[in-house]
Motif scaffolding. Structure first.
Motif, PDB file in Angstrom:
ATOM      1  N   LYS A 203     -22.245  78.690  49.759  1.00  0.00           N
ATOM      2  CA  LYS A 203     -21.650  78.175  48.791  1.00  0.00           C
ATOM      3  C   LYS A 203     -21.089  79.079  47.594  1.00  0.00           C
ATOM      4  O   LYS A 203     -21.077  78.833  46.441  1.00  0.00           O
ATOM      5  N   ASN A 204     -20.868  80.274  48.022  1.00  0.00           N
ATOM      6  CA  ASN A 204     -20.471  81.152  46.980  1.00  0.00           C
ATOM      7  C   ASN A 204     -18.970  81.794  47.403  1.00  0.00           C
ATOM      8  O   ASN A 204     -18.415  81.273  48.416  1.00  0.00           O
ATOM      9  N   GLN A 307     -21.072  75.079  44.235  1.00  0.00           N
ATOM     10  CA  GLN A 307     -22.465  75.041  43.530  1.00  0.00           C
ATOM     11  C   GLN A 307     -22.428  74.569  42.125  1.00  0.00           C
ATOM     12  O   GLN A 307     -21.469  74.830  41.476  1.00  0.00           O
TER      13      GLN A 307
END
Length: 362
Positions: A203-204, A307
């Motif tokens: 989730k980056n 995130q």
């Protein structure tokens, strides 16, 4: 709001927001009697559109082009070319949670500070969806440039810490679209895709580099002072969302070199003056020298993360932004046609200036 028009002779004025009715533009100064290949223009739009692969945003848009004026019986008429692409899959409610929030590394705060209002739905005018208009205008420019055997192509040469070794790998432009990351080397592309998918799971986001080449540009395009060809190319590239760096020719590596090693030496070849090397990237003194123009464009990691992130709201309260929505992990695969288009608009504009100058001499 100023700053929505690009170019001097060939101009593009774009309009629209990410979650508005449509994105569009008006192209002015485009030559008449140019055969317009609508399939090619749509193909360029399809290369930019969301939802095209497993490594891009899941937003689904047809991005179907509608020409409103300036084209008749398949040819340009010389009048302003107005066009638009309707937004269909916009989910404005995905952004209701950031209505009063300033997202890290976004334009939210500065935009609102300047204009006193902002469209928080997908970034509004600050959204990269605005680049649709650039791709359309650039495709028109590329169609005209083909009449002079000028070809422009771009490809992904870096994603995160994975780079294409261009000194070893001979770039084949016909292989650029052979994979979803648009890197012309199969093995490097596999590494890039694996990295993007790994970062996606975390989730980056991550950034990358796009390289662009202009082939067939004659000697003498550009001017030696304020409208240097490379300066206008740099300005065009730096106007693209998420771009943080531009270099041409040897670029920043020239800082570590000696002049004797990187001077492009002239020689005479069958009646033509050429250079033995191309460290200058096809431009000297702001003017094209007949070699390929080679440039590189650096893109930062996407600022929207899936995130939670700490930030503040418009009242100064500390808050946590929930990571949600539909966003790219890495923008460079979809940005390839955008880079090509901005290069084409600059080259076409300069070529029209060149013709105007030549005609004024007689």
């Amino acid at each position: 709001m100023a700053g929505n028009t690009f170019g001097r002779i060939l101009t593009l004025t774009s309009f629209g927001e990410s979650h508005g009715v449509a994105i569009g533009g008006v192209i002015d100064g485009f030559p008449s009697n140019v055969k317009i290949d609508m399939a090619f223009i749509q193909q360029q739009l399809d290369r930019r559109k969301p939802g095209q692969s497993s490594i891009t945003t899941s937003r689904k848009e047809d991005d179907t082009l509608e020409i409103l004026s300036g084209v008749f019986d398949g040819y340009s008429t010389g009048t302003p070319i107005a066009f638009m692409i309707r937004n269909k899959d916009h989910k404005s409610h995905d952004y209701s949670h950031i209505k009063d929030v300033y997202r890290p590394s976004h334009a939210d705060y500065v935009y609102e500070k300047k204009y006193g209002i902002r469209d928080y739905r997908g970034g509004g005018r600050s959204s990269a969806r605005e680049t649709i208009a650039r791709v359309v205008a650039g495709a028109f420019a590329m169609l005209w440039l083909k009449n002079f055997d000028i070809d422009i192509y771009a490809y992904v040469s870096g994603v995160g810490d994975v780079y294409l070794d261009e000194e070893i790998t001979k770039v084949d432009k016909n292989k650029i679209d052979s994979n979803i990351v648009r890197c012309p080397d199969k093995e490097t592309a596999k590494e890039m895709i694996a990295l993007i998918k790994n970062v996606q799971r975390e989730k980056n986001t991550l950034g990358g580099k796009i390289s662009c080449v202009v082939e067939g540009l004659p000697v003498g395009i550009g001017t030696p002072v304020f409208n240097k060809l490379h300066a206008d190319l740099g300005s065009a590239m730096l106007s693209i969302n998420a771009v943080k760096g531009f270099e041409y020719g040897m670029g920043f590596s020239g800082c570590e070199s000696f002049g004797a090693d990187v001077n492009d030496k002239w020689f005479f070849d069958d009646g033509t003056i050429k250079t033995k090397t191309n460290y200058s990237g096809g431009i000297q003194g702001g003017i094209s020298n007949g070699n390929d123009i080679v440039m590189h464009v650096a893109f930062k990691p996407v600022a929207t993360l899936m995130q939670d992130q700490d930030s503040i709201d418009k009242h100064g309260n500390e808050i946590v932004i929930e990571g949600k929505g539909r966003h790219d992990v890495c923008v460079v695969p979809r940005a390839v046609p955008i880079v090509e288009s901005m290069a084409a608009l600059v080259i076409a504009d300069h070529l029209l200036e060149y013709f105007a100058y030549k005609n004024s001499r007689f």
